[in-house]
Design a protein around this motif. Structure first.
Motif, short mmCIF file in Angstrom:
data_model
loop_
_atom_site.label_atom_id
_atom_site.label_comp_id
_atom_site.label_asym_id
_atom_site.label_seq_id
_atom_site.Cartn_x
_atom_site.Cartn_y
_atom_site.Cartn_z
N SER A 132 6.21 1.38 -3.66
CA SER A 132 4.97 0.86 -4.22
C SER A 132 5.11 -0.65 -4.34
O SER A 132 6.09 -1.14 -4.92
N VAL A 133 4.14 -1.41 -3.79
CA VAL A 133 4.26 -2.87 -3.74
C VAL A 133 2.94 -3.54 -4.08
O VAL A 133 1.88 -2.94 -4.03
N ASP A 134 3.05 -4.82 -4.40
CA ASP A 134 1.90 -5.69 -4.65
C ASP A 134 1.63 -6.48 -3.38
O ASP A 134 2.48 -7.25 -2.92
N ILE A 135 0.43 -6.31 -2.80
CA ILE A 135 0.13 -6.93 -1.52
C ILE A 135 0.16 -8.46 -1.58
O ILE A 135 0.32 -9.13 -0.55
N PHE A 136 0.01 -9.03 -2.78
CA PHE A 136 0.00 -10.49 -2.92
C PHE A 136 1.26 -11.11 -2.34
O PHE A 136 1.23 -12.23 -1.82
N TYR A 137 2.39 -10.42 -2.41
CA TYR A 137 3.67 -10.98 -1.99
C TYR A 137 4.07 -10.60 -0.57
O TYR A 137 5.15 -10.99 -0.11
N LEU A 138 3.23 -9.85 0.13
CA LEU A 138 3.54 -9.47 1.50
C LEU A 138 3.01 -10.55 2.44
O LEU A 138 1.81 -10.81 2.49
N ASP A 139 3.90 -11.15 3.21
CA ASP A 139 3.56 -12.32 4.01
C ASP A 139 2.44 -12.06 5.02
O ASP A 139 1.67 -12.97 5.35
N TYR A 140 2.36 -10.85 5.55
CA TYR A 140 1.39 -10.56 6.61
C TYR A 140 0.00 -10.23 6.07
O TYR A 140 -0.94 -10.05 6.83
N PHE A 141 -0.16 -10.12 4.75
CA PHE A 141 -1.47 -9.87 4.16
C PHE A 141 -2.24 -11.17 4.01
O PHE A 141 -1.69 -12.17 3.52
N GLU B 165 13.31 -10.63 2.91
CA GLU B 165 13.67 -9.68 1.86
C GLU B 165 13.22 -10.18 0.49
O GLU B 165 12.87 -9.39 -0.38
N GLU B 166 13.18 -11.49 0.29
CA GLU B 166 12.72 -12.02 -0.99
C GLU B 166 11.26 -11.65 -1.22
O GLU B 166 10.85 -11.36 -2.36
N SER B 167 10.45 -11.64 -0.17
CA SER B 167 9.05 -11.22 -0.30
C SER B 167 8.97 -9.76 -0.72
O SER B 167 8.15 -9.39 -1.58
N LEU B 168 9.81 -8.93 -0.11
CA LEU B 168 9.82 -7.52 -0.49
C LEU B 168 10.26 -7.36 -1.94
O LEU B 168 9.70 -6.56 -2.69
N ARG B 169 11.26 -8.12 -2.36
CA ARG B 169 11.73 -8.03 -3.74
C ARG B 169 10.60 -8.33 -4.71
O ARG B 169 10.41 -7.62 -5.71
N ARG B 170 9.84 -9.39 -4.44
CA ARG B 170 8.74 -9.75 -5.34
C ARG B 170 7.63 -8.70 -5.31
O ARG B 170 7.06 -8.34 -6.35
N ALA B 171 7.30 -8.23 -4.10
CA ALA B 171 6.22 -7.24 -3.97
C ALA B 171 6.59 -5.95 -4.68
O ALA B 171 5.76 -5.34 -5.37
#
Length: 345
Positions: free
Chosen positions: A108-117, A154-160
């Motif tokens: 489960s993730v927050d789309i705000f932190y996914l680079d491709y969104f 991976e840092e983006s995934l960690r935040r998301a």
């Protein structure tokens, strides 16, 4: 750490896409619409605006996050394991361990932190499938609209993954499926045929039940009544009204997307079961989907309308017609479902 034999499976909705990737890698190919139907995924939910007048309510066309995966796995006899790590470091270690054991990891993730969104809004009830990690990159699968297989820092995934912002956050929530039952892998068609009507019946019962102003048909009628007033109650209606239409169409939470998935589920059920009783319901859901698309088009055209209030009144009328249609189709669908599910009414 990469799953060497992993093959990305694309889909239109995040959680069913994630679930399909987990089950496919474990050894069985089940379509996204079938997983959605067995997961009893269709619904309508109304969540109050966090800042009334300055924001719109969250209006979704499905059941709550993770419930769909639990229902589908239960129907299939698949053991779904869920866990929530206390911090990002523990979540990363747990994911790495699961990858090493050969599992696709749902997150489960927050789309705000996914680079491709492209969206710059926080929405934390999104799901992705993780199939690889290295020192700095993560390898994930998202919906077809978001490009399918993606590589992100991976840092983006960690935040998301660790976000506690946005709609329905579940920080550091992860899931995977255990080894599949032997019968599911050797007699997949038989298992699906056995479970189809058993999933349709509770779905129909839930959709026609009176569950108040937040869930089901009652929530849809509430949304219709409030949408008719948005030109007067929203401070930035020209921005927010089309935004709801775009969100319904492109973000995966809108009615048309899930109504199409349910129609496709019924169509596949018809093909697998050879049951002509399903034919009219396939057609009915095709009509419901078209009506949802019409409502979305009217929302997206709001800014250019000659009379904004009249435009929203037309949207409200369309949503009330959809509510009538969905009430009717589920009432009628419950009749054969009760017969074929093999349970007393």
């Amino acid at each position: 750490m990469h799953l060497a034999t992993f093959q990305p499976q694309l889909g239109v909705h995040c959680e069913t896409t994630t679930l399909r990737n987990m089950i496919h890698h474990a050894g069985v190919d089940i379509s996204e619409p079938m997983l959605f139907g067995l997961g009893q995924g269709i619904d309508f939910q109304y969540w109050d605006a966090p800042d009334p007048g300055r924001s719109t309510p969250m209006l979704t066309g499905r059941i709550g996050p993770a419930l769909l995966s639990r229902n589908a796995c239960s129907a299939l006899g698949v053991e779904l394991r869920e866990s929530r790590a206390p911090d990002p470091e523990s979540a990363r270690a747990a994911a790495a361990k699961l990858l090493e054991a050969g599992h696709v990891v749902g997150m489960s993730v927050d789309i705000f932190y996914l680079d491709y969104f492209s969206s710059r809004s926080h929405f934390a009830a999104h799901y992705i499938a993780l199939y690889g990690l290295d020192d700095s990159l993560a390898y994930v699968v998202d919906t077809d609209q978001q490009g399918g297989a993606q590589t992100i820092p991976e840092e983006s995934l960690r935040r998301a993954r660790g976000s506690d912002e946005g709609f329905m956050p579940s920080p550091n929530l992860q899931m995977y499926v255990e080894e599949l039952p032997a019968r599911l892998t050797t007699a997949t068609d038989a298992v699906l045929r056995e479970q189809i009507w058993k999933a349709i019946r509770p779905t129909a019962e839930r959709m026609i039940a009176d569950r108040g102003p937040r869930f089901g048909i009652g929530a849809l009628r509430r949304a219709a009544s409030e949408i008719a007033e948005w030109s007067d109650t929203l401070t930035s209606a020209d921005e927010m009204v089309p935004g709801v239409g775009r969100f319904w169409r492109f973000a995966g939470t809108g009615g048309a997307n899930f109504r199409k998935l349910y129609r496709d589920f019924l169509l596949e059920a018809r093909q697998r079961c050879g049951d002509a009783e399903l034919d009219p319901f396939v057609d009915d859901f095709g009509d419901v989907q078209r009506q949802w698309d019409q409502a979305i088009e009217m929302l997206m055209a709001y800014r250019g309308a000659d009379d904004g209030r009249r435009q929203l009144e037309a949207v409200a009328a369309r949503l009330n017609a959809i509510a009538d249609a969905e009430q009717s189709v589920f009432e009628r669908l419950l009749v054969p479902a009760t017969k074929w599910a093999g349970e007393p009414a």
